[in-house]
Write an enzyme that holds these catalytic residues in place. Structure first.
Site: not given
Length: 336
Positions: A154, A178, A205, A230, A252
């Site tokens: 992240k 991400d 992402e 995303d 997702k």
């Protein structure tokens, strides 16, 4: 047919920090649907930024008329019915969809992955996610990721390079990144993509705001590595919008309202020549197994939810050599 549910608080092993917030737990709703002596299990994982909670899920489930579901299931009609109850609420809709898919597999005596057209031999490796943290905690988390072949990081703050450098001091495995919409300056972002490529990063992402397709498209056109939508890609209608903006999409189940729509998104993405990642929220083995039923149809997989929590109420799915192994059990293959 009978629908029951229980609220549950899923505890994270470590505080999970991304560009815009941090949390130590995630509210989930565990759903069961009983029919003809079989029980299908589903799950809603309700991360804060999606706006769902135990209260909203309870309110939604209380409005569901279970008599609307008849076997054999027409999943397209079911999701249209659920959308008619209230807009949004994708996670609790996913919980119902997942439970019905599990039930469908059990009633047919077949695993969900087979019914959804997946080949277990094509299962990609899954990544292990590391949130933003101190160098000491980053190193500790890397050690917990032993056995994984890819680490997802992240980013989205001014410590991005320090975080990557810390990881590279202890491991050379490939990385996914991400940014969670945390990047703002276009030239700095482009420079960062080249630096990240040198560090062994394979994809990024959602670098820029989901509401800024022009900036994301500008970066995608120039980036040496894949840029994946995303937050900008929630449900089926968003897939077409991603073409020309990203090179791939992250699907997702908690965004797509379940497996039925996720499968449609996969098929549409392939038609549009978009790459596919199957991702997750903070989830138990239940939702993870649902994602795994379609994971062999993706290019990348990030289904590490059960590894990041301390109170998973189910047995972990089988995992070896960086990959999940799909079992031959009917339905999802959830074990207790």
């Amino acid at each position: 047919m009978e629908l029951t549910y229980q609220p549950y608080e899923l505890q994270l092993k470590h505080a999970f920090t991304i560009a815009k917030f941090s949390r130590t737990s995630t509210p989930v709703m565990l759903v069961q649907i009983n029919h003809d002596g079989k029980t299908g299990y589903g799950e809603a994982s309700m991360v804060p930024y999606m706006g769902e909670s135990h209260e909203t899920a309870t309110d939604f489930l209380n409005k569901v008329d279970i008599s609307e579901f008849s076997y054999p299931f027409d999943f397209g009609s079911i999701i249209r019915y659920l959308d008619s109850i209230a807009p949004g609420n994708p996670a609790v809709k996913a919980a119902i969809d997942i439970a019905l898919h599990d039930l469908d597999g059990k009633l047919k005596g077949k695993p969900c992955w087979q019914l959804l057209g997946s080949n277990p031999a094509l299962m990609p490796v899954t990544s292990f996610t590391i949130g933003i943290d101190t160098p000491e905690m980053i190193i500790k988390k890397i050690k917990e990721a032993e056995g994984f072949k890819v680490i997802k990081v992240k980013l989205g703050r001014d410590t991005d390079k320090e975080l990557i450098t810390t990881i590279r001091s202890v491991t050379d495995v490939p990385l996914y990144v991400d940014a969670n919409q945390g990047w703002t300056d276009l030239q700095q972002s482009l420079d960062m993509t080249y630096w990240l490529q040198e560090q062994g990063v394979q994809l990024i992402e959602q670098p820029m705001l989901k509401t800024d397709p022009d900036s994301n498209a500008w970066l995608t056109e120039r980036s040496p590595i894949h840029i994946i939508g995303d937050e900008a890609v929630q449900r089926f209608e968003d897939v077409e919008k991603a073409r020309g903006v990203y090179t791939g999409i992250n699907i997702k189940l908690m965004k797509s309202a379940g497996l039925y729509e996720a499968k449609r998104m996969i098929d549409k993405a392939r038609e549009l020549d978009l790459k596919i990642m199957i991702g997750c929220m903070t989830e138990t083995s239940c939702a993870a197994l649902a994602g795994l039923a379609i994971a062999p149809q993706a290019d990348w997989v990030d289904l590490d939810g059960p590894f990041l929590v301390s109170n998973n109420p189910y047995i972990m799915p089988e995992f070896a050599d960086g990959k999940y192994i799909l079992n031959e059990d009917d339905g999802l293959g959830l074990r207790f």
